[in-house]
Write an enzyme that holds these catalytic residues in place. Structure first.
Site, PDB file in Angstrom:
ATOM      1  N   ASP A  54      -8.291  -3.133  -8.441  1.00  0.00           N
ATOM      2  CA  ASP A  54      -7.917  -2.169  -7.403  1.00  0.00           C
ATOM      3  C   ASP A  54      -8.630  -0.840  -7.652  1.00  0.00           C
ATOM      4  O   ASP A  54      -8.400  -0.177  -8.671  1.00  0.00           O
ATOM      5  CB  ASP A  54      -6.401  -1.962  -7.420  1.00  0.00           C
ATOM      6  CG  ASP A  54      -5.881  -1.218  -6.203  1.00  0.00           C
ATOM      7  OD1 ASP A  54      -6.573  -0.310  -5.716  1.00  0.00           O
ATOM      8  OD2 ASP A  54      -4.767  -1.539  -5.750  1.00  0.00           O
ATOM      9  N   CYS A 102       0.855  -1.192   0.000  1.00  0.00           N
ATOM     10  CA  CYS A 102       0.000   0.000   0.000  1.00  0.00           C
ATOM     11  C   CYS A 102       0.895   1.248   0.000  1.00  0.00           C
ATOM     12  O   CYS A 102       1.697   1.428  -0.916  1.00  0.00           O
ATOM     13  CB  CYS A 102      -0.936  -0.072   1.206  1.00  0.00           C
ATOM     14  SG  CYS A 102      -2.198   1.212   1.330  1.00  0.00           S
ATOM     15  N   HIS A 114      -7.414  -4.074  -4.104  1.00  0.00           N
ATOM     16  CA  HIS A 114      -6.354  -3.463  -3.315  1.00  0.00           C
ATOM     17  C   HIS A 114      -6.237  -4.191  -1.970  1.00  0.00           C
ATOM     18  O   HIS A 114      -7.226  -4.584  -1.373  1.00  0.00           O
ATOM     19  CB  HIS A 114      -6.691  -1.988  -3.065  1.00  0.00           C
ATOM     20  CG  HIS A 114      -5.575  -1.216  -2.436  1.00  0.00           C
ATOM     21  ND1 HIS A 114      -4.514  -0.745  -3.160  1.00  0.00           N
ATOM     22  CD2 HIS A 114      -5.345  -0.839  -1.156  1.00  0.00           C
ATOM     23  CE1 HIS A 114      -3.677  -0.116  -2.364  1.00  0.00           C
ATOM     24  NE2 HIS A 114      -4.159  -0.161  -1.133  1.00  0.00           N
TER      25      HIS A 114
END
Length: 230
Positions: free
Chosen positions: A171, A122, A198
């Site tokens: 995502d 991330c 994600h």
């Protein structure tokens, strides 16, 4: 075996770091860069897993310059806190939190690690990409779904070491068109795309996708062995 140590950055700032040691001599070292949720139980478990694979693993606390002791979950309130903390950290003057990454790299080298890799998730994926482009002493880098990596500003950077990227094709934060453009701009970077969302690697998130996580993990271990150990 794991412990918490204190790293000192070049400017003197001290920050905690989760350190996981392998059972035997370390094959090399891996610096694990956190999500926006801090060095929480998930990130510690990732570092511990690398240690079980024979690596000296370090997960520096990257929010220390804006708030100490950050350890969040994955609920809506945690997400909002994480976004705010990331914004504050991204607003720091250069080198910002890369100073903590550099301190972790220096610690690994001082422990005798001949080669050091960086793996991030991330926000940590974005920081991994920046580290690969800006910091010396990195032998391999593996960003997972780094938010912002595919922007024009970040894509214009050039890595100093081999890079393997993992993205999810579903995502919501990183459109697949941007991933394709990034891959085209960096033909020497290995870009892998998974049928996932994600955060697919984190087994504490609703977006966790076990098959994609397992495949990405194996590819990561193979990549690190090739560039850190071989």
């Amino acid at each position: 075996m794991s412990e918490t140590l204190t790293l000192k950055a070049a400017d003197g700032l001290e920050s905690p770091c989760h350190l996981a040691r392998p059972a035997g001599p370390a094959r090399a070292a891996v610096v694990v860069l956190q999500e926006i949720f801090g060095v929480n139980s998930h990130i510690r478990s990732v570092a511990d897993d690398f240690a079980r694979q024979g690596y000296l693993a370090l997960a520096p606390h990257l929010f220390q310059r804006v708030r100490s002791g950050v350890e969040l979950g994955y609920g809506p309130a945690d997400i909002q806190q994480g976004i705010a903390l990331k914004s504050a950290a991204e607003s720091l003057p250069a080198p910002g939190v890369l100073a903590e990454v550099a301190a972790a790299l220096a610690y690994a080298a001082a422990q005798g690690a001949a080669k050091v890799g960086v793996v991030g998730y991330c926000w940590g994926g974005l920081l991994t990409w920046r580290s690969a482009c800006l910091l010396p002493g990195i032998a391999a880098a593996v960003p997972y779904y780094g938010g912002g990596m595919t922007s024009a500003l970040e894509s214009a950077r050039q890595p100093r070491c081999p890079v393997l990227c993992h993205f999810g094709e579903r995502d919501h934060a990183i459109p697949i068109e941007g991933v394709r453009a990034f891959a085209k701009a960096h033909p020497d970077v290995e870009v892998q795309v998974y049928a996932a969302e994600h955060g697919f690697h984190c087994d504490q998130r609703a977006s966790y996708h076990a098959a994609s996580a397992a495949l990405a993990r194996q590819r990561t271990l193979d990549f690190l062995a090739r560039h850190l150990v071989a």
